[in-house]
Design an enzyme around this catalytic site. Structure first.
Site, PDB file in Angstrom:
ATOM      1  N   SER A  91       0.856  -1.074   0.079  1.00 38.38           N
ATOM      2  CA  SER A  91       0.005  -0.006  -0.117  1.00 38.38           C
ATOM      3  C   SER A  91       0.771   1.159  -0.018  1.00 38.38           C
ATOM      4  O   SER A  91       1.815   1.274  -0.639  1.00 38.38           O
ATOM      5  CB  SER A  91      -1.058  -0.068   1.384  1.00 38.38           C
ATOM      6  OG  SER A  91      -2.073   0.642   0.905  1.00 38.38           O
ATOM      7  N   ASP A 134      -8.259  -5.799  -6.435  1.00 43.49           N
ATOM      8  CA  ASP A 134      -7.975  -4.738  -5.523  1.00 43.49           C
ATOM      9  C   ASP A 134      -8.062  -3.205  -6.346  1.00 43.49           C
ATOM     10  O   ASP A 134      -7.510  -2.920  -7.273  1.00 43.49           O
ATOM     11  CB  ASP A 134      -6.507  -4.690  -5.244  1.00 43.49           C
ATOM     12  CG  ASP A 134      -5.883  -3.766  -4.214  1.00 43.49           C
ATOM     13  OD1 ASP A 134      -6.908  -2.844  -3.646  1.00 43.49           O
ATOM     14  OD2 ASP A 134      -4.850  -3.410  -4.146  1.00 43.49           O
ATOM     15  N   HIS A 144      -6.227  -6.483  -1.943  1.00 43.85           N
ATOM     16  CA  HIS A 144      -5.004  -5.799  -1.465  1.00 43.85           C
ATOM     17  C   HIS A 144      -4.031  -6.498  -0.708  1.00 43.85           C
ATOM     18  O   HIS A 144      -4.424  -6.910   0.405  1.00 43.85           O
ATOM     19  CB  HIS A 144      -5.685  -4.498  -0.441  1.00 43.85           C
ATOM     20  CG  HIS A 144      -4.883  -3.311  -0.293  1.00 43.85           C
ATOM     21  ND1 HIS A 144      -4.285  -2.403  -1.244  1.00 43.85           N
ATOM     22  CD2 HIS A 144      -4.626  -2.811   0.681  1.00 43.85           C
ATOM     23  CE1 HIS A 144      -3.650  -1.482  -1.212  1.00 43.85           C
ATOM     24  NE2 HIS A 144      -3.927  -1.627   0.206  1.00 43.85           N
TER      25      HIS A 144
END
Ligand SMILES: *[C@@H]1O[C@H](CO)[C@@H](O)[C@H](O)[C@H]1NC(C)=O
Ligand SMILES: *[C@@H]1O[C@H](CO)[C@@H](O)[C@H](O)[C@H]1NC(C)=O
Ligand SMILES: *[C@@H]1O[C@H](CO)[C@@H](O)[C@H](O)[C@H]1NC(C)=O
Ligand SMILES: *[C@@H]1O[C@H](CO)[C@@H](O)[C@H](O)[C@H]1NC(C)=O
Ligand SMILES: *[C@@H]1O[C@H](CO)[C@@H](O)[C@H](O)[C@H]1NC(C)=O
Ligand SMILES: *[C@@H]1O[C@H](CO)[C@@H](O)[C@H](O)[C@H]1NC(C)=O
Ligand SMILES: *[C@@H]1O[C@H](CO)[C@@H](O)[C@H](O)[C@H]1NC(C)=O
Length: 507
Positions: free
Chosen positions: A189, A444, A469
């Site tokens: 991320s 994602d 994710h």
């Protein structure tokens, strides 16, 4: 190891539920927590499988704090803060084993950052020294007055990268490292972006990088997020269908029509709002909280048993539950049960209050900090104003950017400039770097802002069919789909090739 496990158990923070709106924040906290619980179980299983003599050898990873300048770029400011890090030297081959750096961000790190995960599995194979650094201003790496309007200015990705450079030097001295000990960094991320950027901006410090689900392209109006949500809801690989996507879209458009009419007492009862919706601020939160359930389910598909796209679609396409609107109430109720919420807080005032709170919490997700970074650097506002978006039209850019001025005094007109600078500074989704692996799952929503094409032979993009994710960062598990296994194998092969080419070594 028992000591370790019980020490880690104590570290599990209580979930801070019911402390203000935004279901997405609650979902994030929950996912982080259950990831850690799974890592804990994974560690315990590994430990149980060890021979008796091995069992005693486990050690608690070293946790430390070291001082960092508050502002690397202005030495007239002599302020400092203490930054938290962990080291696990158990797997390390001292002579020339590499250093694997796990980068933090968005929330607190824990000792698991050097104990379990894809990078730890790779460290076992490549005999690496494992180190992790918590991001400044998150977790415990912050001064008590760090979140004040005055001091939050020293939170930025540039300062974060400079922290990593200082940390590199610190670890180098502590462990007497030389040029033979090559560094590879990992992150997912926002820290995934940092991982790629650390390699790109500091190639003399970092040999290679793995960037998982890294949204390296900043964008003010992130319309692509809900485009992927829409596609994922229709994707049969994860239990979606066109019927499911259509049902979700129908439910939200009915909701929007009711919200527009103004009498919201039916909605408050049907979706168990903690309070009467007062004005457009609360209506926006209400619509946002319901959208968050869908968005969070897609983003974290397969992380939480029972709360995945397949289950969402089973509810949203089940005609015996009534209209699509009724089915959405069932989905909402199920979400509340999973989270243990007696009602849903839709107060916009509470959200602002929470974002304005300068109280430092040494665990969990850093809400104020992350929102500040979106205003000052990245945008990333997940809007639903495009025709094809299946969620509520109340997810507007205007309402999300308004928070920048209401909470941080950042003029909404300046956010676009900040986003442009971020892209100019880092190269958006075509960074000119080398030895970087970008890994993304096509379910994602964040993959839309990542590097999806191979940039060169040594700047590689891997797309995983059917995962969400940061799925590749978890340790290998029984039920992992073949596409996920293959991606992890490719990361492993690439790292092995890079390490072997530069300095042949019998790994
Ligand atoms: C930091 O700078 C201030 C002046 O700006 C000075 O009064 C203070 O003594 C300095 N602190 C340290 C630890 O050097
Ligand atoms: C508002 O809606 C509720 C139910 O949806 C209804 O019972 C109530 O009479 C309505 N109030 C007004 C003022 O229209
Ligand atoms: C409703 O919001 C207005 C301002 O938007 C505020 O003045 C009023 O006190 C609020 N009412 C309740 C019951 O919270
Ligand atoms: C649909 O909902 C009904 C009523 O709750 C339930 O009995 C049934 O099992 C559901 N069907 C599916 C396919 O989930
Ligand atoms: C940001 O960049 C876009 C295109 O790259 C440009 O059209 C726009 O004018 C820029 N805006 C600001 C405020 O710099
Ligand atoms: C990039 O190249 C690697 C091989 O080096 C390959 O496995 C991968 O599928 C390629 N990625 C894309 C998006 O084409
Ligand atoms: C993903 O895998 C499924 C089978 O599980 C296949 O039908 C589909 O075509 C694949 N999608 C892509 C984009 O490769």
């Amino acid at each position: 190891m028992w000591l370790l496990i019980s020490a880690l158990l104590l570290l599990q923070p209580a979930l801070n539920l019911g402390s203000g709106g935004r279901n997405m924040w609650l979902i994030k906290e929950k996912v982080h927590r259950s990831r850690e619980l799974r890592l804990q179980k994974h560690l315990l299983d590994n430990w149980k499988a060890l021979p008796a003599e091995g069992k005693a050898d486990w050690v608690v990873p070293k946790e430390g704090l070291f001082p960092q300048p508050l502002d690397h770029f202005n030495r007239r400011n002599n302020g400092t803060f203490k930054q938290r890090y962990w080291v696990n030297a158990e797997l390390w081959e001292h002579q020339r084993g590499p250093v694997f750096l796990f980068i933090g961000g968005e929330g607190a790190l824990t000792p698991y950052s050097v104990l379990a995960g894809e990078h730890v599995d790779l460290a076992r194979k490549y005999r690496a020294l494992l180190v992790s650094l918590e991001h400044r201003y998150y977790g415990a790496s912050i001064n008590p007055d760090g979140l004040s309007d005055q001091n939050i200015q020293f939170l930025s990705s540039q300062q974060g990268l400079a922290d990593l450079a200082t940390f590199h030097e610190f670890i180098k001295q502590q462990y007497a490292l030389t040029g033979k000990h090559r560094w590879i960094c990992f992150g997912g991320s926002y820290p995934g972006s940092l991982s790629a950027w650390f390699r790109m901006k500091f190639p003399h410090l970092v040999f290679a990088a793995v960037a998982s689900s890294a949204p390296v392209r900043a964008q003010l109006d992130f319309t692509g997020y809900n485009e992927v949500v829409s596609r994922s809801l229709s994707n049969p690989v994860v239990g979606g269908s066109l019927k499911c996507r259509t049902a979700v879209a129908q439910a939200f458009s009915r909701l929007d029509r009711i919200l527009a009419r103004g009498n919201t007492s039916g909605l408050e009862a049907d979706f168990r709002s903690c309070q009467k919706l007062n004005g457009s601020g609360d209506r926006g939160e209400f619509a946002g909280n319901l959208a968050d359930i869908v968005m969070g389910t897609v983003q974290y598909n397969a992380e939480e048993p029972g709360s995945d796209i397949a289950n969402l679609c089973r509810i949203m396409t089940n005609q015996s539950l009534g209209s699509t609107y009724r089915r959405l109430t069932v989905l909402n109720k199920k979400y509340m049960d999973v989270m243990g919420l007696p009602c849903v807080d839709n107060s916009h005032r509470n959200v602002l209050e929470q974002l304005r709170s300068t109280e430092v919490k040494p665990f969990g997700v850093g809400l104020r900090q992350w929102y500040y970074q979106t205003c000052a650097e990245f945008g990333y506002y997940q809007t639903c104003e495009d025709k094809g978006c299946p969620l509520s039209r109340w997810l507007t850019l205007r309402s999300q950017v308004a928070i920048c001025v209401q909470v941080f005094g950042i003029d909404p007109g300046n956010v676009q400039g900040a986003v442009n600078f971020t892209n100019d500074y880092y190269g958006a989704d075509h960074p000119a770097s080398s030895r970087v692996i970008f890994v993304n799952g096509d379910i994602d929503p964040w993959h839309a802002l990542s590097v999806l094409k191979n940039q060169s032979r040594s700047e590689v993009a891997l797309i995983i069919n059917g995962t969400a994710h940061c799925a590749n960062m978890n340790p290998e598990e029984e039920g992992d789909p073949p596409s996920l296994r293959q991606a992890r194998q490719k990361v492993d092969d690439q790292i092995g090739t890079w390490l072997a080419k530069e300095h042949p070594y019998p790994w």
